[in-house]
Design a protein around this motif. Structure first.
Motif, PDB file in Angstrom:
ATOM      1  N   ALA A  42      -1.088  60.665  12.346  1.00 41.89           N
ATOM      2  CA  ALA A  42      -1.928  60.055  12.860  1.00 41.89           C
ATOM      3  C   ALA A  42      -3.006  60.613  13.925  1.00 41.89           C
ATOM      4  N   LEU A  43      -2.532  61.761  14.561  1.00 36.91           N
ATOM      5  CA  LEU A  43      -3.342  62.666  15.460  1.00 36.91           C
ATOM      6  C   LEU A  43      -4.403  63.535  14.391  1.00 36.91           C
ATOM      7  N   LEU A  44      -3.889  63.988  13.373  1.00 34.86           N
ATOM      8  CA  LEU A  44      -4.645  64.991  12.558  1.00 34.86           C
ATOM      9  C   LEU A  44      -5.657  64.200  11.757  1.00 34.86           C
ATOM     10  N   GLY A  45      -5.400  62.835  11.646  1.00 37.23           N
ATOM     11  CA  GLY A  45      -6.582  62.151  10.486  1.00 37.23           C
ATOM     12  C   GLY A  45      -5.866  61.477   9.502  1.00 37.23           C
ATOM     13  N   GLY A  46      -4.836  61.228   9.346  1.00 34.33           N
ATOM     14  CA  GLY A  46      -4.223  60.361   8.366  1.00 34.33           C
ATOM     15  C   GLY A  46      -4.509  60.801   6.808  1.00 34.33           C
ATOM     16  N   PRO A  47      -4.416  59.756   5.913  1.00 35.27           N
ATOM     17  CA  PRO A  47      -4.812  59.939   4.545  1.00 35.27           C
ATOM     18  C   PRO A  47      -6.195  60.339   4.309  1.00 35.27           C
ATOM     19  N   VAL A  48      -6.318  61.273   3.310  1.00 28.62           N
ATOM     20  CA  VAL A  48      -7.487  61.781   2.641  1.00 28.62           C
ATOM     21  C   VAL A  48      -8.538  60.418   2.336  1.00 28.62           C
ATOM     22  N   PRO A  49      -9.744  60.407   2.758  1.00 30.83           N
ATOM     23  CA  PRO A  49     -10.520  59.145   2.252  1.00 30.83           C
ATOM     24  C   PRO A  49     -10.732  59.286   0.862  1.00 30.83           C
ATOM     25  N   ASP A  50     -10.990  58.162   0.394  1.00 35.67           N
ATOM     26  CA  ASP A  50     -11.617  57.865  -0.862  1.00 35.67           C
ATOM     27  C   ASP A  50     -12.714  58.597  -1.393  1.00 35.67           C
ATOM     28  N   GLY A  51     -13.203  58.716  -2.553  1.00 35.83           N
ATOM     29  CA  GLY A  51     -14.060  59.269  -3.053  1.00 35.83           C
ATOM     30  C   GLY A  51     -14.116  60.566  -3.870  1.00 35.83           C
ATOM     31  N   PRO A  52     -15.208  61.117  -4.437  1.00 39.56           N
ATOM     32  CA  PRO A  52     -15.098  62.366  -5.015  1.00 39.56           C
ATOM     33  C   PRO A  52     -14.473  63.676  -4.405  1.00 39.56           C
TER      34      PRO A  52
END
Length: 185
Positions: A42-52
C-alpha cells in the motif's frame, strides 16, 4: 494508498497496522487485502496501472529515434502520472526515506521494472536479453530516472518531466564531461 502514507508519515511504519490503515481509509481489512498484499504494498503504490507496458511503448517509438530518446518517450506517460500526483509521490518518497525497512520491497519492484526494460531494449535492438548492452541501458535509464526523482523530491522546483529529460539528455550525450564548468581534480 494515501491513508497509509499519511499514517506512516505521522507515526512511523512500526506504529501503523493494516487495521489502522483500513479504518483511516474507511474500508474493512478484508477489502484492503483485495487490493494490497500488505502494508508495504500500500505504501509503495499497489498494483501496476493498466495500459501499455514499457515494452509496448518502446517498440511503438519509430526505429529512427535514438534509443535513449526512445526510452524517454516510452516512460513519459509514467513520469507525467507521477507529476500529476506530486503531493502523494513526495509523501511516498519521504516515507520511504524515513523507513529504510521498505527498501527491500522497493528494490524488488525496481528489479522487476528493470527486467521489463531489459526485454524491451533487447527487442528493439535485436540483442539478447542476457547481453550486457540491454542490461546496461536499462540500469542507467533507471538510475537517471531515480536521480531526477530524488532531485525533484528534495530540492529542485522544476517539473519532473524536465528533470527526467535533462537526465536522459546527459545519457544520450554519452556521459561526456561538461566543458563549461570543469570541476577541479
Amino acid at each position: 494508498m494515501t491513508a497509509a502514507l499519511r499514517l506512516v508519515d505521522e507515526r512511523g511504519l512500526e506504529h501503523v497496522t493494516v487495521e489502522d490503515i483500513s479504518e483511516a481509509a474507511d474500508v474493512s481489512p478484508r477489502t484492503f487485502f483485495n487490493y494490497f498484499a500488505g502494508k508495504d504494498d500500500a505504501l509503495l503504490g499497489g498494483p501496476v496501472p493498466d495500459g501499455p507496458s514499457i515494452h509496448e511503448r518502446l517498440l511503438a517509438v519509430p526505429a529512427e529515434v535514438p534509443l535513449v530518446h526512445a526510452l524517454f518517450e516510452a516512460i513519459t506517460p509514467d513520469v507525467a502520472g507521477i507529476q500529476a500526483e506530486r503531493d502523494i509521490w513526495l509523501l511516498r518518497l519521504r516515507v520511504i526515506k524515513n523507513n529504510s525497512s521498505l527498501l527491500p520491497a522497493l528494490v524488488a519492484r525496481g528489479e522487476c521494472s528493470e527486467e521489463e526494460t531489459v526485454a524491451a531494449v533487447a527487442a528493439r535492438t535485436g540483442k539478447a536479453a542476457d547481453d550486457m548492452f540491454p542490461q546496461l541501458v536499462a540500469t542507467t535509464a533507471g538510475a537517471a530516472l531515480r536521480t531526477a526523482m530524488m532531485r525533484w523530491a528534495t530540492h529542485d522546483d522544476r517539473d519532473l518531466l524536465e528533470l527526467v529529460r535533462e537526465a536522459f539528455d546527459i545519457l544520450a550525450a554519452g556521459l561526456t564531461e561538461p566543458t563549461e564548468e570543469k570541476a577541479p581534480r
